[in-house]
Design an enzyme around this catalytic site. Sequence first.
Site, PDB file in Angstrom:
ATOM      1  N   ARG A 175       4.937   2.199   6.494  1.00  0.00           N
ATOM      2  CA  ARG A 175       5.029   0.829   5.974  1.00  0.00           C
ATOM      3  C   ARG A 175       6.449   0.484   5.553  1.00  0.00           C
ATOM      4  NH1 ARG A 175      -0.716   0.108   4.255  1.00  0.00           N
ATOM      5  NH2 ARG A 175      -0.981  -1.991   3.489  1.00  0.00           N
ATOM      6  N   ARG A 185       0.705  -8.779  -1.537  1.00  0.00           N
ATOM      7  CA  ARG A 185       0.606  -7.800  -0.435  1.00  0.00           C
ATOM      8  C   ARG A 185       1.172  -8.390   0.855  1.00  0.00           C
ATOM      9  NH1 ARG A 185      -5.505  -6.967  -0.937  1.00  0.00           N
ATOM     10  NH2 ARG A 185      -5.414  -5.714   0.965  1.00  0.00           N
TER      11      ARG A 185
HETATM   12  P1  ADP Z   1      -4.358  -3.305   3.374  1.00  0.00           P
HETATM   13  O1  ADP Z   1      -3.694  -2.986   4.682  1.00  0.00           O
HETATM   14  O2  ADP Z   1      -5.581  -4.152   3.518  1.00  0.00           O
HETATM   15  O3  ADP Z   1      -3.406  -3.835   2.333  1.00  0.00           O
HETATM   16  P2  ADP Z   1      -4.478  -0.477   2.677  1.00  0.00           P
HETATM   17  O4  ADP Z   1      -5.716   0.247   2.322  1.00  0.00           O
HETATM   18  O5  ADP Z   1      -3.753  -0.068   3.912  1.00  0.00           O
HETATM   19  O6  ADP Z   1      -4.925  -1.984   2.745  1.00  0.00           O
HETATM   20  O7  ADP Z   1      -3.443  -0.387   1.459  1.00  0.00           O
HETATM   21  C1  ADP Z   1      -3.801  -0.691   0.136  1.00  0.00           C
HETATM   22  C2  ADP Z   1      -2.595  -0.458  -0.786  1.00  0.00           C
HETATM   23  O8  ADP Z   1      -2.256   0.942  -0.773  1.00  0.00           O
HETATM   24  C3  ADP Z   1      -1.298  -1.173  -0.420  1.00  0.00           C
HETATM   25  O9  ADP Z   1      -1.250  -2.487  -0.904  1.00  0.00           O
HETATM   26  C4  ADP Z   1      -0.251  -0.263  -1.078  1.00  0.00           C
HETATM   27  O10 ADP Z   1      -0.179  -0.500  -2.468  1.00  0.00           O
HETATM   28  C5  ADP Z   1      -0.847   1.129  -0.890  1.00  0.00           C
HETATM   29  N1  ADP Z   1      -0.352   1.758   0.355  1.00  0.00           N
HETATM   30  C6  ADP Z   1      -1.098   2.039   1.457  1.00  0.00           C
HETATM   31  N2  ADP Z   1      -0.333   2.609   2.409  1.00  0.00           N
HETATM   32  C7  ADP Z   1       0.922   2.678   1.909  1.00  0.00           C
HETATM   33  C8  ADP Z   1       2.161   3.147   2.407  1.00  0.00           C
HETATM   34  N3  ADP Z   1       2.278   3.649   3.640  1.00  0.00           N
HETATM   35  N4  ADP Z   1       3.257   3.086   1.599  1.00  0.00           N
HETATM   36  C9  ADP Z   1       3.159   2.594   0.370  1.00  0.00           C
HETATM   37  N5  ADP Z   1       2.033   2.102  -0.174  1.00  0.00           N
HETATM   38  C10 ADP Z   1       0.915   2.148   0.577  1.00  0.00           C
END
Ligand code: ADP
Length: 190
Positions: free
Chosen positions: A89, A146
Amino acid sequence: MLNLVLFGPPGAGKGTQSEFLVTRYSLVHLSTGDLFRFNIKNETELGLLARSYMDKGALVPDSVTISMLEDAVNKNPDAKGFIFDGFPRTNAQAEALDSFLNGRNVSITSMIALEVEEKELKTRLLERGKTSGRPDDADPEVIQNRINTYNKETSPVKNHYDTQGKYCGVNGLGSIEEITDRLIAVIDSL
Ligand code: ADP
């Protein structure tokens, strides 16, 4: 080894589509969001830390996220390949993933991005919030954060894979089955 990054903004359908793809291609699904939520549920130290960022709609720091992801890969030594969902990300995460896989003589095959416009994302996330039990889906302000975080920090990761000739965009609007079919067509052509 087939190693896919399933990319896209929050609410694009990465998790939903991953479920079909792991079965069809016998891959291991690694979702950093799911891994964080597992830690939150089990009240681990990592979960406590992650929650403070997730509740605001911010990213969890790279160092923590990268080592958690690497541990998860290491726990699957017999995997035929992986779907990385929600990771990388940030560009730092993408670089870390490249060098980690490189050290194992494998690499990312392709980044497949689900393209969905912002208005539709908000509608989907609020709808999901009614049943998902996810606090970050229930609050419009957190949803907006987000999306903003995605636009600012995550969207540039496309260029990382594009310069390697590995980026594929897929229209993420339509029925779940239609989108699965589009993804299958892309994957089968890799
Ligand atoms: P969505 O894609 O619907 O936002 P996720 O389950 O992928 O849902 O992510 C939820 C939250 O988890 C994100 O908003 C972030 O806070 C955290 N998160 C997930 N993946 C990462 C990542 N690769 N790096 C940093 N934070 C992450």
